[in-house]
Design a protein around this motif. Structure first.
Motif, PDB file in Angstrom:
ATOM      1  N   SER A 215       0.828  -1.211   0.000  1.00  0.00           N
ATOM      2  CA  SER A 215       0.000   0.000   0.000  1.00  0.00           C
ATOM      3  C   SER A 215       0.856   1.252   0.000  1.00  0.00           C
ATOM      4  N   MET A 216       1.954   1.218   0.739  1.00  0.00           N
ATOM      5  CA  MET A 216       2.877   2.358   0.731  1.00  0.00           C
ATOM      6  C   MET A 216       3.456   2.553  -0.670  1.00  0.00           C
ATOM      7  N   ALA A 217       3.855   1.460  -1.311  1.00  0.00           N
ATOM      8  CA  ALA A 217       4.412   1.552  -2.660  1.00  0.00           C
ATOM      9  C   ALA A 217       3.377   2.099  -3.636  1.00  0.00           C
ATOM     10  N   ALA A 218       2.122   1.644  -3.502  1.00  0.00           N
ATOM     11  CA  ALA A 218       1.060   2.111  -4.390  1.00  0.00           C
ATOM     12  C   ALA A 218       0.804   3.609  -4.216  1.00  0.00           C
ATOM     13  N   ALA A 219       1.065   4.114  -3.008  1.00  0.00           N
ATOM     14  CA  ALA A 219       0.859   5.543  -2.733  1.00  0.00           C
ATOM     15  C   ALA A 219       2.089   6.377  -3.059  1.00  0.00           C
ATOM     16  N   GLY A 220       3.129   5.716  -3.566  1.00  0.00           N
ATOM     17  CA  GLY A 220       4.342   6.435  -3.912  1.00  0.00           C
ATOM     18  C   GLY A 220       5.232   6.754  -2.733  1.00  0.00           C
ATOM     19  N   CYS A 221       5.066   6.006  -1.629  1.00  0.00           N
ATOM     20  CA  CYS A 221       5.869   6.227  -0.426  1.00  0.00           C
ATOM     21  C   CYS A 221       6.830   5.056  -0.229  1.00  0.00           C
ATOM     22  N   ILE A 222       8.003   5.360   0.284  1.00  0.00           N
ATOM     23  CA  ILE A 222       8.976   4.318   0.588  1.00  0.00           C
ATOM     24  C   ILE A 222       9.008   4.114   2.095  1.00  0.00           C
ATOM     25  N   PRO A 223       8.536   2.952   2.597  1.00  0.00           N
ATOM     26  CA  PRO A 223       8.544   2.731   4.050  1.00  0.00           C
ATOM     27  C   PRO A 223       9.971   2.610   4.572  1.00  0.00           C
ATOM     28  N   LYS A 224      10.232   3.248   5.705  1.00  0.00           N
ATOM     29  CA  LYS A 224      11.557   3.182   6.312  1.00  0.00           C
ATOM     30  C   LYS A 224      11.585   2.054   7.335  1.00  0.00           C
ATOM     31  N   GLU A 225      12.587   1.206   7.232  1.00  0.00           N
ATOM     32  CA  GLU A 225      12.674   0.048   8.127  1.00  0.00           C
ATOM     33  C   GLU A 225      12.730   0.462   9.594  1.00  0.00           C
ATOM     34  N   LYS A 226      13.334   1.609   9.882  1.00  0.00           N
ATOM     35  CA  LYS A 226      13.409   2.051  11.277  1.00  0.00           C
ATOM     36  C   LYS A 226      12.046   2.435  11.832  1.00  0.00           C
TER      37      LYS A 226
END
Length: 355
Positions: A215-226
Motif C-alpha cells: 500500500s505504501m508503494a502504491a501511494a508512492g511512499c517508501i517505508p523506512k525500516e526504522k
C-alpha cells in the motif's frame, strides 16, 4: 389440553416430556415431530404448526444427544481461536454462533492460547464428535491437519496458511483496507508513516505487514525500516512498539497498527509521553473491535466484517460436512476490509518535545 396435562407441563414440577408426548398432543406421528424439530421443509405446514404449539405447551426440549446417536451427526461445529481475551475474538465468536444456529448447528469453542493449548483443544473437539472445525489459530496447520484429517473431520481455515494440504480456506482482503488507510494518511499530508506489526510467526500478521508495504508503494511512499517494528497483537505490544518508534530522533508523524489492541496500547504510550493524538501523531488500527469507537479519541481503524467472515467460513464448512456438490454453493470470496475514519487522524504538524 386437560387440566392435568397443563399442570404437568409446568416446568416447575419437574416432569419431563419426550417426543412421544409431543406427537400425542399434536395428533401426529413421532416421525412428523422429528422432521419438524429438524426443520425439514417438506412437513405439512398445519401439522408443523400443531407440533410447535405442543412443544410450547409441554415445554419440551429435544434430546440433542439422542438425535446425534440416530443421525450419526452431533451438529456441533468446533471453532479454534488463538486468544479469547482479545476483544476481537469474542465478537467474532458471537457472529459465528449466530450464523451456525441459523443453520441448525451449535458451536464449541477452543482457545489455543497462541498454540500452547492446541492439543488439549483438539482432543476436546474430537471427543465431542464435532462435525467440522473452523480454525482461526495460527502456525498449527500440521498438527491440526494430522489429527483431524485422519478422522475425516471437515475443516476450514480462516486466513491461515495451509500450503501443505489442499483444505478449504476463507481469506481476507487486507490490501484494500490497508490501501485506504495509507491513502487517507497521505491525503492528510503524512509521508513519514510507521507500522507496528503483529508477531511475524503468525500468517495473518505477515499478510498485514505485506499489505502495508504494498500500500505504501502504491501511494508512492517508501517505508523506512526504522519505522517498522514488530509487536505481539496485545496492548503491551502496542505500547512497546510505540516506545521504540519514539526513540527515533525524528519519529513518524503517523503510525498504522496491525490490530486495534496494539493501536490502543500505542495511544496509551503517546498520552503518557505528553503527546497528543491526532495533533502530534496520527494512529490507525485494524479490525474495528467494538471498543475502538469508545477510546479517547475514537480510533480510526480498518474494519474487517465479522458477519461476512463468519458467514463465509460456516458456508464453506457446512458444504464440506454435508458433502454438497460444489456447483450447489458459491465459492468463498475474500472477506472485505474498509477504512473507518474517526478521531485519531489529522494533518501532521510540528510536535512539541516530549515532557
Amino acid at each position: 389440553m386437560s387440566r392435568r396435562v397443563k399442570a404437568a407441563a409446568d416446568p416447575n414440577n419437574g416432569v419431563r416430556f419426550d417426543i412421544r408426548d409431543v406427537a400425542r398432543l399434536a395428533g401426529v406421528s413421532v416421525a412428523t415431530v422429528s422432521r419438524t424439530v429438524n426443520n425439514v421443509p417438506t412437513v405439512n405446514t398445519a401439522m408443523a404448526a400443531r407440533v410447535r404449539d405442543a412443544i410450547r405447551e409441554l415445554n419440551y426440549f429435544p434430546n440433542t444427544q439422542a438425535r446425534a446417536l440416530v443421525s450419526g451427526r452431533s451438529r456441533l461445529i468446533g471453532l479454534l481461536v488463538p486468544d479469547i481475551t482479545n476483544p476481537f475474538f469474542p465478537e467474532l465468536i458471537k457472529r459465528f454462533e449466530e450464523t451456525a444456529v441459523k443453520r441448525n448447528y451449535e458451536l464449541l469453542i477452543g482457545s489455543t492460547n497462541y498454540d500452547s493449548e492446541i492439543q488439549h483443544c483438539l482432543r476436546r473437539l474430537i471427543e465431542r464428535n464435532v462435525d467440522g472445525v473452523a480454525i482461526m489459530t495460527f502456525g498449527v496447520e500440521d498438527p491440526v491437519l494430522g489429527d483431524l484429517s485422519t478422522r475425516h473431520i471437515p475443516m476450514v481455515f480462516v486466513d491461515v496458511s495451509q500450503e501443505a494440504f489442499p483444505q478449504d480456506a476463507v481469506m481476507i482482503d487486507y490490501r484494500h483496507g490497508m490501501e485506504e488507510a495509507v491513502r487517507h494518511l497521505v491525503a492528510l499530508g503524512h509521508t513519514e508513516i510507521g507500522f507496528i506489526s503483529g508477531p511475524l510467526n503468525q500468517h495473518s500478521a505477515t499478510l498485514r505487514r505485506i499489505a502495508f508495504h504494498e500500500s505504501m508503494a502504491a501511494a508512492g511512499c517508501i517505508p523506512k525500516e526504522k519505522f517498522i517494528v514488530e509487536g505481539d497483537h496485545q496492548l503491551e505490544g502496542g505500547m512497546a512498539g510505540m516506545t521504540k518508534l519514539l526513540d527515533n530522533p525524528k519519529p513518524p508523524s503517523a503510525v498504522l497498527c496491525s490490530n486495534d489492541l496494539m493501536a490502543i496500547g500505542a495511544l496509551r504510550t503517546l498520552q503518557t509521553s505528553g503527546l497528543r493524538v491526532p495533533e502530534d501523531m496520527s494512529i490507525v488500527g485494524f479490525d474495528d473491535i467494538h471498543l475502538a469507537e469508545f477510546v479517547n479519541p475514537p480510533l480510526t481503524t480498518v474494519r474487517m466484517s465479522q458477519v461476512e467472515l463468519a458467514r463465509e467460513a460456516i458456508q464453506v464448512l457446512i458444504a464440506r460436512i454435508e458433502k454438497l456438490n460444489p456447483a450447489d454453493h458459491p465459492a468463498s470470496q475474500p472477506v472485505s476490509t474498509r477504512l473507518v475514519i474517526r478521531g485519531t487522524t489529522a494533518p501532521p504538524r510540528p510536535r512539541p518535545r516530549r515532557k
